[in-house]
Design a protein around this motif. Sequence first.
Motif, mmCIF file in Angstrom:
data_model
loop_
_atom_site.group_PDB
_atom_site.id
_atom_site.type_symbol
_atom_site.label_atom_id
_atom_site.label_comp_id
_atom_site.label_asym_id
_atom_site.label_seq_id
_atom_site.Cartn_x
_atom_site.Cartn_y
_atom_site.Cartn_z
ATOM 1 N N ILE A 51 -5.117 13.468 -0.383
ATOM 2 C CA ILE A 51 -4.132 14.180 -1.313
ATOM 3 C C ILE A 51 -3.595 12.952 -2.161
ATOM 4 O O ILE A 51 -2.739 12.303 -1.517
ATOM 5 C CB ILE A 51 -3.112 14.790 -0.585
ATOM 6 C CG1 ILE A 51 -3.392 15.916 0.647
ATOM 7 C CG2 ILE A 51 -2.043 15.599 -1.282
ATOM 8 C CD1 ILE A 51 -4.087 17.071 -0.028
ATOM 9 N N VAL A 52 -3.971 12.994 -3.451
ATOM 10 C CA VAL A 52 -3.547 12.155 -4.162
ATOM 11 C C VAL A 52 -2.468 12.626 -5.059
ATOM 12 O O VAL A 52 -2.807 13.521 -5.886
ATOM 13 C CB VAL A 52 -4.600 11.204 -5.006
ATOM 14 C CG1 VAL A 52 -3.803 10.401 -6.064
ATOM 15 C CG2 VAL A 52 -5.425 10.341 -4.041
ATOM 16 N N ASP A 53 -1.428 12.192 -5.018
ATOM 17 C CA ASP A 53 -0.405 12.603 -6.079
ATOM 18 C C ASP A 53 0.679 11.560 -6.517
ATOM 19 O O ASP A 53 0.973 10.529 -5.750
ATOM 20 C CB ASP A 53 0.425 13.716 -5.532
ATOM 21 C CG ASP A 53 1.020 14.718 -6.715
ATOM 22 O OD1 ASP A 53 0.318 15.823 -6.630
ATOM 23 O OD2 ASP A 53 1.870 14.721 -7.336
ATOM 24 N N ARG A 54 1.478 11.799 -7.495
ATOM 25 C CA ARG A 54 2.112 10.638 -8.214
ATOM 26 C C ARG A 54 3.622 10.848 -7.202
ATOM 27 O O ARG A 54 4.396 9.716 -7.269
ATOM 28 C CB ARG A 54 2.534 10.625 -9.656
ATOM 29 C CG ARG A 54 3.247 11.708 -10.207
ATOM 30 C CD ARG A 54 3.263 11.640 -11.527
ATOM 31 N NE ARG A 54 3.722 12.830 -12.343
ATOM 32 C CZ ARG A 54 3.709 12.796 -13.614
ATOM 33 N NH1 ARG A 54 3.391 12.106 -14.502
ATOM 34 N NH2 ARG A 54 3.995 14.258 -14.135
ATOM 35 N N ASP A 55 3.807 12.034 -6.568
ATOM 36 C CA ASP A 55 5.088 12.030 -5.773
ATOM 37 C C ASP A 55 4.558 11.684 -4.291
ATOM 38 O O ASP A 55 3.965 12.886 -3.814
ATOM 39 C CB ASP A 55 5.734 13.448 -6.092
ATOM 40 C CG ASP A 55 6.999 13.847 -5.589
ATOM 41 O OD1 ASP A 55 7.137 12.994 -4.321
ATOM 42 O OD2 ASP A 55 7.900 14.046 -6.020
ATOM 43 N N ALA A 56 4.997 10.668 -3.644
ATOM 44 C CA ALA A 56 4.626 10.526 -2.183
ATOM 45 C C ALA A 56 5.411 11.546 -1.324
ATOM 46 O O ALA A 56 4.426 12.067 -0.466
ATOM 47 C CB ALA A 56 5.242 9.231 -1.946
ATOM 48 N N ALA A 57 6.449 12.102 -1.442
ATOM 49 C CA ALA A 57 6.957 12.897 -0.589
ATOM 50 C C ALA A 57 6.198 14.428 -0.699
ATOM 51 O O ALA A 57 5.751 15.127 0.487
ATOM 52 C CB ALA A 57 8.314 13.312 -0.938
ATOM 53 N N ILE A 58 5.720 14.861 -1.877
ATOM 54 C CA ILE A 58 5.114 15.932 -2.018
ATOM 55 C C ILE A 58 3.556 15.896 -1.571
ATOM 56 O O ILE A 58 3.102 16.930 -0.841
ATOM 57 C CB ILE A 58 5.027 16.494 -3.590
ATOM 58 C CG1 ILE A 58 6.230 16.950 -3.964
ATOM 59 C CG2 ILE A 58 3.820 17.414 -4.000
ATOM 60 C CD1 ILE A 58 6.582 17.419 -5.256
ATOM 61 N N ARG A 73 -8.674 16.122 8.803
ATOM 62 C CA ARG A 73 -7.869 15.126 8.804
ATOM 63 C C ARG A 73 -7.260 15.005 7.314
ATOM 64 O O ARG A 73 -8.256 15.491 6.388
ATOM 65 C CB ARG A 73 -8.416 13.505 8.858
ATOM 66 C CG ARG A 73 -8.696 13.317 10.493
ATOM 67 C CD ARG A 73 -9.296 12.028 10.525
ATOM 68 N NE ARG A 73 -8.269 10.979 10.267
ATOM 69 C CZ ARG A 73 -8.720 9.752 9.842
ATOM 70 N NH1 ARG A 73 -9.984 9.629 9.891
ATOM 71 N NH2 ARG A 73 -7.851 8.832 9.603
ATOM 72 N N ALA A 74 -5.971 14.818 6.817
ATOM 73 C CA ALA A 74 -5.515 14.878 5.654
ATOM 74 C C ALA A 74 -4.413 13.688 5.301
ATOM 75 O O ALA A 74 -3.666 13.368 6.236
ATOM 76 C CB ALA A 74 -4.615 15.953 5.095
ATOM 77 N N LEU A 75 -4.782 12.930 4.378
ATOM 78 C CA LEU A 75 -4.193 11.782 3.897
ATOM 79 C C LEU A 75 -3.760 11.747 2.892
ATOM 80 O O LEU A 75 -3.927 11.908 1.845
ATOM 81 C CB LEU A 75 -5.359 10.227 4.014
ATOM 82 C CG LEU A 75 -4.720 9.143 3.679
ATOM 83 C CD1 LEU A 75 -4.089 8.543 4.656
ATOM 84 C CD2 LEU A 75 -6.121 8.205 3.206
ATOM 85 N N ALA A 76 -2.259 11.631 2.806
ATOM 86 C CA ALA A 76 -1.625 11.360 1.539
ATOM 87 C C ALA A 76 -1.523 9.993 0.725
ATOM 88 O O ALA A 76 -1.237 8.764 1.680
ATOM 89 C CB ALA A 76 0.135 11.787 1.938
ATOM 90 N N VAL A 77 -1.839 9.909 -0.410
ATOM 91 C CA VAL A 77 -1.774 8.703 -0.828
ATOM 92 C C VAL A 77 -1.018 8.864 -2.405
ATOM 93 O O VAL A 77 -1.227 9.591 -3.117
ATOM 94 C CB VAL A 77 -3.219 8.315 -1.463
ATOM 95 C CG1 VAL A 77 -3.099 6.895 -2.092
ATOM 96 C CG2 VAL A 77 -4.139 8.343 0.077
ATOM 97 N N ARG A 78 -0.098 8.030 -2.555
ATOM 98 C CA ARG A 78 0.834 8.055 -3.892
ATOM 99 C C ARG A 78 -0.029 7.274 -4.809
ATOM 100 O O ARG A 78 -0.442 6.231 -4.598
ATOM 101 C CB ARG A 78 2.002 7.401 -3.920
ATOM 102 C CG ARG A 78 3.034 7.779 -4.653
ATOM 103 C CD ARG A 78 4.112 6.839 -5.209
ATOM 104 N NE ARG A 78 3.262 5.637 -5.784
ATOM 105 C CZ ARG A 78 3.111 5.489 -7.190
ATOM 106 N NH1 ARG A 78 3.262 6.757 -7.925
ATOM 107 N NH2 ARG A 78 2.551 4.548 -7.669
ATOM 108 N N ALA A 79 -0.354 7.774 -5.957
ATOM 109 C CA ALA A 79 -0.954 7.118 -7.130
ATOM 110 C C ALA A 79 -0.654 8.024 -8.446
ATOM 111 O O ALA A 79 -0.773 9.049 -8.452
ATOM 112 C CB ALA A 79 -2.260 6.994 -6.928
#
Length: 265
Positions: A51-58, A73-79
């Motif tokens: 999950i790539v989004d500019r808001d890390a918390a979201i 598996r789901a990985l959060a990535v801020r970018a």
Amino acid sequence: MTELVTALPSATAVRGQNDLTGRVALITGAGSGLGRAMAWGLACHGANIAIVDRDAAIAERCAREISNGSGTRALAVRADVSREDDVENATNRVLQDLGPIDILVNNAGHNIRKPLIDFSLAEFDSLHEVHVRGTFLFCRAVGRTMQAQRRGTIINIASVLGHIAAKNVAPYAAAKAAIVQLTKVLALEFAEHGIRVNSIAPGYIDTPLTRQHASDVRDRITRTTPLGRFGEARELIGPVVFLASEASSFITGSSLIVDGGWTAQ
Ligand code: NAP
């Protein structure tokens, strides 16, 4: 006349052609709206998700929701997709934590609606930075790794406004048309590497993006859409799973319109 008999695929193979078990999918702008729904759909078919989004918390919240609900598996990535260093770092992080990327969905985006003469240059640039530059940067970063592994599928989220015109969306429509064309060129360049590249062109779908439309705009869209309503984010799941999977193995360079019949008129 010679009868041509070709073997049909087995029933098991046909039933399993949407199966994405063990694949890795990277989706940008996946913390909200269409991206969140598409990430969920790909996970429900077995893919591990970045999950790539500019808001890390979201991004974190969405990754938790997906891994708890789907068991993958789901990985959060801020970018920020418009920043080259963010895109390179995000790609490396996903490769390291989830493994080779099989599916890339370039979805992050926003819109600004007004007449062309009222746009500032900064507003024009912000639309092209997220849509065109962001799609280019992720196609390049992930495309390199897909070329090395000789497989992959890329799905760029365009819009019906990349195909037809409407008032008050000139920079957005131009950016979405660029995405349609970038997709076609890349489809040609990547075909010999076993990589397919397609775009999806949604019409009007109910998400935080379109909830910003004034009520008269929403009423007009509802009236002029043949199916008589806005689409729902979940209605992008079938199209993205189709383009990500074996079900679309002979489709590349296309733009799949998902618009309730709007552009058929
Ligand atoms: P949305 O609910 O606003 O979701 C867009 C997501 O992208 C948000 O999480 C947003 O974060 C993120 N994002 C924006 N700029 C970013 C950046 N530079 N880097 C990383 N993430 C970024 O909108 P949506 O309706 O789902 O739209 C998704 C895509 O579909 C967009 O490309 C849009 O143009 C396209 N589309 C939508 C429709 C429709 O009717 N909804 C129709 C045609 C095409 P923030 O919340 O922080 O901005």
